[in-house]
Write a protein that holds these residues in place. Sequence first.
Motif, PDB file in Angstrom:
ATOM      1  N   SER A   1      14.136  22.488  32.247  1.00 28.12           N
ATOM      2  CA  SER A   1      13.042  23.040  32.728  1.00 28.12           C
ATOM      3  C   SER A   1      12.242  21.865  33.411  1.00 28.12           C
ATOM      4  N   SER A   2      11.599  22.237  34.689  1.00 27.26           N
ATOM      5  CA  SER A   2      10.790  20.989  35.366  1.00 27.26           C
ATOM      6  C   SER A   2       9.576  20.872  34.476  1.00 27.26           C
ATOM      7  N   GLU A   3       9.361  21.468  33.575  1.00 23.07           N
ATOM      8  CA  GLU A   3       8.030  21.390  32.599  1.00 23.07           C
ATOM      9  C   GLU A   3       8.349  20.249  31.623  1.00 23.07           C
ATOM     10  N   ALA A   4       9.659  20.295  31.438  1.00 25.25           N
ATOM     11  CA  ALA A   4      10.155  19.547  30.043  1.00 25.25           C
ATOM     12  C   ALA A   4      11.428  18.801  30.588  1.00 25.25           C
ATOM     13  N   ASN A   5      11.421  17.688  31.370  1.00 22.94           N
ATOM     14  CA  ASN A   5      12.531  17.213  31.858  1.00 22.94           C
ATOM     15  C   ASN A   5      12.715  15.693  32.077  1.00 22.94           C
ATOM     16  N   PRO A   6      12.598  15.006  30.561  1.00 25.00           N
ATOM     17  CA  PRO A   6      12.882  13.710  30.597  1.00 25.00           C
ATOM     18  C   PRO A   6      14.288  13.163  30.658  1.00 25.00           C
ATOM     19  N   ILE A   7      14.866  13.833  30.499  1.00 24.81           N
ATOM     20  CA  ILE A   7      16.605  13.474  30.581  1.00 24.81           C
ATOM     21  C   ILE A   7      16.860  13.478  32.057  1.00 24.81           C
ATOM     22  N   VAL A   8      16.446  14.541  32.743  1.00 26.21           N
ATOM     23  CA  VAL A   8      16.824  14.476  34.231  1.00 26.21           C
ATOM     24  C   VAL A   8      16.149  13.435  34.695  1.00 26.21           C
TER      25      VAL A   8
ATOM     26  N   LYS B   1      29.778  10.033  34.142  1.00 27.75           N
ATOM     27  CA  LYS B   1      29.248  10.458  35.539  1.00 27.75           C
ATOM     28  C   LYS B   1      28.854  11.616  35.511  1.00 27.75           C
ATOM     29  N   GLY B   2      27.877  12.413  34.528  1.00 25.72           N
ATOM     30  CA  GLY B   2      27.442  13.631  34.763  1.00 25.72           C
ATOM     31  C   GLY B   2      26.280  13.703  35.703  1.00 25.72           C
ATOM     32  N   LEU B   3      25.920  14.910  35.837  1.00 25.80           N
ATOM     33  CA  LEU B   3      25.088  15.777  36.673  1.00 25.80           C
ATOM     34  C   LEU B   3      23.758  16.271  35.823  1.00 25.80           C
ATOM     35  N   ALA B   4      22.762  16.155  36.520  1.00 27.12           N
ATOM     36  CA  ALA B   4      21.554  16.951  35.810  1.00 27.12           C
ATOM     37  C   ALA B   4      20.538  17.376  37.098  1.00 27.12           C
ATOM     38  N   ALA B   5      20.038  18.398  36.635  1.00 29.95           N
ATOM     39  CA  ALA B   5      18.862  18.991  37.493  1.00 29.95           C
ATOM     40  C   ALA B   5      17.715  19.905  36.731  1.00 29.95           C
ATOM     41  N   ASP B   6      16.777  19.924  37.316  1.00 30.04           N
ATOM     42  CA  ASP B   6      15.803  20.853  36.710  1.00 30.04           C
ATOM     43  C   ASP B   6      15.445  21.805  37.620  1.00 30.04           C
ATOM     44  N   ALA B   7      14.686  22.860  37.021  1.00 29.73           N
ATOM     45  CA  ALA B   7      14.272  23.961  37.549  1.00 29.73           C
ATOM     46  C   ALA B   7      12.863  24.393  37.241  1.00 29.73           C
ATOM     47  N   SER B   8      11.965  24.788  38.081  1.00 31.39           N
ATOM     48  CA  SER B   8      10.586  25.405  37.717  1.00 31.39           C
ATOM     49  C   SER B   8      10.667  26.834  37.488  1.00 31.39           C
ATOM     50  N   ASP B   9       9.177  27.184  36.660  1.00 30.71           N
ATOM     51  CA  ASP B   9       9.496  28.587  36.227  1.00 30.71           C
ATOM     52  C   ASP B   9       9.817  29.507  37.275  1.00 30.71           C
ATOM     53  N   PRO B  10       9.257  29.556  38.451  1.00 31.96           N
ATOM     54  CA  PRO B  10       9.553  30.429  39.659  1.00 31.96           C
ATOM     55  C   PRO B  10      11.018  30.428  39.968  1.00 31.96           C
ATOM     56  N   GLU B  11      11.755  29.397  39.957  1.00 35.83           N
ATOM     57  CA  GLU B  11      13.155  29.129  40.133  1.00 35.83           C
ATOM     58  C   GLU B  11      14.061  29.678  39.238  1.00 35.83           C
ATOM     59  N   VAL B  12      13.656  29.505  37.776  1.00 33.93           N
ATOM     60  CA  VAL B  12      14.380  30.142  36.853  1.00 33.93           C
ATOM     61  C   VAL B  12      14.225  31.859  36.980  1.00 33.93           C
ATOM     62  N   LEU B  13      13.033  32.313  37.256  1.00 28.35           N
ATOM     63  CA  LEU B  13      12.763  33.640  37.331  1.00 28.35           C
ATOM     64  C   LEU B  13      13.551  34.145  38.484  1.00 28.35           C
TER      65      LEU B  13
ATOM     66  N   LYS C   1      20.195  24.279  42.629  1.00 29.83           N
ATOM     67  CA  LYS C   1      19.849  23.095  42.954  1.00 29.83           C
ATOM     68  C   LYS C   1      20.920  22.271  43.430  1.00 29.83           C
ATOM     69  N   LEU C   2      21.770  21.957  42.614  1.00 29.04           N
ATOM     70  CA  LEU C   2      23.004  20.902  42.678  1.00 29.04           C
ATOM     71  C   LEU C   2      23.841  21.454  44.035  1.00 29.04           C
ATOM     72  N   VAL C   3      24.040  22.987  43.980  1.00 26.61           N
ATOM     73  CA  VAL C   3      24.780  23.406  45.142  1.00 26.61           C
ATOM     74  C   VAL C   3      24.037  22.867  46.611  1.00 26.61           C
ATOM     75  N   THR C   4      22.875  23.344  46.555  1.00 19.61           N
ATOM     76  CA  THR C   4      21.857  22.767  47.784  1.00 19.61           C
ATOM     77  C   THR C   4      22.083  21.378  48.152  1.00 19.61           C
ATOM     78  N   GLN C   5      22.125  20.325  47.224  1.00 18.13           N
ATOM     79  CA  GLN C   5      22.231  19.218  47.435  1.00 18.13           C
ATOM     80  C   GLN C   5      23.883  18.718  47.641  1.00 18.13           C
ATOM     81  N   GLN C   6      24.672  19.632  47.611  1.00 18.10           N
ATOM     82  CA  GLN C   6      26.175  19.298  47.819  1.00 18.10           C
ATOM     83  C   GLN C   6      26.706  18.392  46.836  1.00 18.10           C
TER      84      GLN C   6
END
Length: 413
Positions: free
Chosen positions: A273-280, A322-334, A361-366
Amino acid sequence: MQWYTPVPTAATGLSCRGCGGTYPRTYMLDCPACHSLLQVEYDLEALAALRPGDLRGDTLWRYAPFLPIGDPRHFISLGEGLTPLLRLPRLGQRLGLRHLYLKFEGTNPTGTVKDRSTATAIAAAQEFGFNAVAVVSTGNAGSSIAAYGARAGLKTFVFCYARAAQPKMHHMAACASHLILYRGGYDDLIRIYDRLMEEMPIFEAGASRSTYKMEGKKTIAYETFEQLGNQAPDYFVAPVAVGETFIAAWRAFNELFAIGWAGKVPTMVAAQSSEANPIVEALRDGGPIRPRPIGYTIAEGTAVGNPERKGEWALQILREGKGLAADASDPEVLEAQALLARTEGMWAGPTGCVPLAALRKLVTQQALDPDAVIVCVASESGLKGEYAPVEREAIEPDEAHLRAILREGLAAG
Ligand SMILES: [Zn+2]
């Protein structure tokens, strides 16, 4: 219930992730020498002697050789595991992904992925002679420990975030012998709780240190492998709070690769979640994890600002693989939750939709190959959540009016 298992367990003992010390398979919260996290070690040769066809049974104990419980009398079940791996053709088309799958954990007995780790936690509590278990929870883990603890006849101390959704609260209040609500967030309580668990004769079933508990979550990866026709996916997208599901799935895929069942280990994708994203943030910035105070997020299960040692482990997996990470805000989650429901008919909870929102999000970033086999975890059912009332005006049951509504609906695109 009857259990079939080709070998009870291939677990040989524990090893320390810090100093490499080895210990027998006993109850320990961390390394007595250096206080690092412990992990369960397995006899990979014994596992390599098995074939996928040797696995039997329709609960999580199907994978008993890969789990750390020695005596089948301690296996406990409410029917967890063997959740569907569903292909998402319509949603995949919307996102431009040709092989998108959802591992839907909402069909577990308490509606979440937690039942996998709870099954091995409660089995371990019994194996090591405990009469009581405890957990700190934002709702889902508490429900699960309360239910399985009741099933095993154990005393359960469930410490729950006071803002947890009411359906989860009702479930915990019904099953737990002791439900204790606390003010503040997970990070405020965890240090006090950790100290108490060292003093008391209570099996600690929280996510931050419990070694045996995490092992149950490996089964999400074994099932995915079997459901894909004995193949690992190219990408595995999992939610990360403390990191249990993420680390466990990675461990399981590595075991399958090491014993020659799987031809590869998937690229791991961490979703927060964008509210709790220390690893991202740490992966993006290249630095260490910086614990942060967190605000409320609708994705309750991801609300951890300081994931501590398991968070560091998850970050190491991402960096080395070589993993990937992304976060999402509450509106994006809903938005992801609504999209999944409308396009594929699956009703997952907000925490469960964080991976899908992050994947978008990762798809948008290709960042992903659109032809890859992508498995996204939906960690919980939507039926345990609490939502704002649905806005619809009620109408009188007038036949002409209803006919007009149906005609209008059919004529619309
Ligand atoms: Zn150590």
